[in-house]
Design a protein around this motif. Structure first.
Motif, PDB file in Angstrom:
ATOM      1  N   SER A   1     -14.930  32.037 -13.253  1.00  0.00           N
ATOM      2  CA  SER A   1     -14.362  31.427 -14.464  1.00  0.00           C
ATOM      3  C   SER A   1     -14.808  29.975 -14.577  1.00  0.00           C
ATOM      4  N   SER A   2     -14.999  29.524 -15.817  1.00  0.00           N
ATOM      5  CA  SER A   2     -15.493  28.174 -16.036  1.00  0.00           C
ATOM      6  C   SER A   2     -15.087  27.669 -17.416  1.00  0.00           C
ATOM      7  N   LEU A   3     -15.146  26.344 -17.559  1.00  0.00           N
ATOM      8  CA  LEU A   3     -14.939  25.671 -18.835  1.00  0.00           C
ATOM      9  C   LEU A   3     -16.151  24.795 -19.101  1.00  0.00           C
ATOM     10  N   GLY A   4     -16.602  24.766 -20.356  1.00  0.00           N
ATOM     11  CA  GLY A   4     -17.772  23.970 -20.694  1.00  0.00           C
ATOM     12  C   GLY A   4     -17.571  23.202 -21.991  1.00  0.00           C
ATOM     13  N   LEU A   5     -18.200  22.043 -22.076  1.00  0.00           N
ATOM     14  CA  LEU A   5     -18.191  21.234 -23.290  1.00  0.00           C
ATOM     15  C   LEU A   5     -19.617  20.809 -23.586  1.00  0.00           C
ATOM     16  N   MET A   6     -20.060  21.059 -24.803  1.00  0.00           N
ATOM     17  CA  MET A   6     -21.442  20.767 -25.185  1.00  0.00           C
ATOM     18  C   MET A   6     -21.470  20.026 -26.515  1.00  0.00           C
ATOM     19  N   VAL A   7     -22.339  19.027 -26.604  1.00  0.00           N
ATOM     20  CA  VAL A   7     -22.520  18.267 -27.843  1.00  0.00           C
ATOM     21  C   VAL A   7     -24.001  18.270 -28.193  1.00  0.00           C
ATOM     22  N   TRP A   8     -24.310  18.669 -29.430  1.00  0.00           N
ATOM     23  CA  TRP A   8     -25.677  18.583 -29.945  1.00  0.00           C
ATOM     24  C   TRP A   8     -25.709  17.593 -31.093  1.00  0.00           C
ATOM     25  N   TYR A   9     -26.849  16.917 -31.209  1.00  0.00           N
ATOM     26  CA  TYR A   9     -27.159  16.213 -32.451  1.00  0.00           C
ATOM     27  C   TYR A   9     -28.431  16.830 -33.013  1.00  0.00           C
TER      28      TYR A   9
END
Length: 249
Positions: free
Chosen positions: A147-155
């Protein structure tokens, strides 16, 4: 906000370069201990869900996803074609993992992509390709082995005249390797994401995805839906669903 993101990316790449130089001074660097790895998958999708799931082709597509990994670097081409063999999206992701820990990873990346669309004029059917450039900052926190949590930001930056640009924020919760029987297991992936693009293209969405995988050979089937929670996009985006089958290697 844009200046801050670009500054973070520049600093991250400087750290990456410094890390590689440090590795080369040792007796045995990471690059010699980790050979080139190749993995990926090919899938047939009913609705052509895009890498930004708020946008879909709305037609069956074939998608190929290949990952070449060498130490902390990876190259990830993603190819999406309609069943008429016309290209839809071609991505070229280049990524580097700045931090690699048992419980946490942080990476940066950039993408050179092409998005293809067609429209009709009184005289002919026009097939158009648009170039895009994207920058990424992404973190992954492993809660357990499965199990995991992820946060991603693209421009994203559209390079053609008239294309939109903006940010994509994506929060992902994932649970993998849920045993259904001896040879079948299930993965659950839930995305909540917010898009903030020019020309009033904003919205908040949720997109759960369930996959069923065979241990050997590596065939899989999946189902996914996208539900808008709030959006200023006109027309207001509809509920979308997508199912598919594929093979991973």
């Amino acid at each position: 906000m844009r200046k801050l993101l670009f500054l973070i990316l520049i600093l991250a790449f400087n750290v990456a370069i410094s890390k590689e130089k440090t590795d080369t001074t040792g007796v045995e660097s990471d690059s010699t201990k980790h050979p080139l790895k190749v993995s990926g998958d090919v899938s047939l999708n009913s609705n052509g869900i895009a890498p930004i799931p708020a946008f879909a082709l709305g037609k069956p597509t074939v998608m190929a996803n290949i990952i070449l990994t060498k130490n902390r670097f990876s190259y990830n081409p993603q190819l999406s074609y309609g069943l008429n063999f016309k290209p839809w999206i071609i991505d070229n992701w280049f990524r580097y993992k700045i931090i690699v820990k048992p419980k946490f990873e942080l990476r940066v990346g950039f993408n050179l992509s092409m998005f293809f669309s067609e429209y009709e004029t009184p005289d002919a059917e026009v097939w158009q390709g648009q170039r895009w450039l994207a920058f990424e900052l992404a973190g992954l926190c492993r809660l357990t082995k499965t199990s995991s949590l992820g946060l991603m930001v693209w421009y994203d930056k559209g390079l053609e005249e008239g294309t939109i640009s903006g940010f994509f924020f994506n929060f992902v919760a994932e649970k993998t390797d849920i045993r259904i029987c001896k040879k079948v297991h299930m993965d659950i992936n839930i995305q909540t994401f917010y898009i903030d693009y020019t020309e009033n293209n904003d919205g908040f969405f949720i997109s759960p995805k369930v996959s069923f995988l065979l241990n050997k050979p590596s065939f899989f089937a999946f189902g996914q839906f996208i539900q808008p929670i709030a959006s200023s996009i006109d027309p207001y985006p509809d509920f979308q669903w997508n199912i598919g089958i594929g093979y991973s290697f």
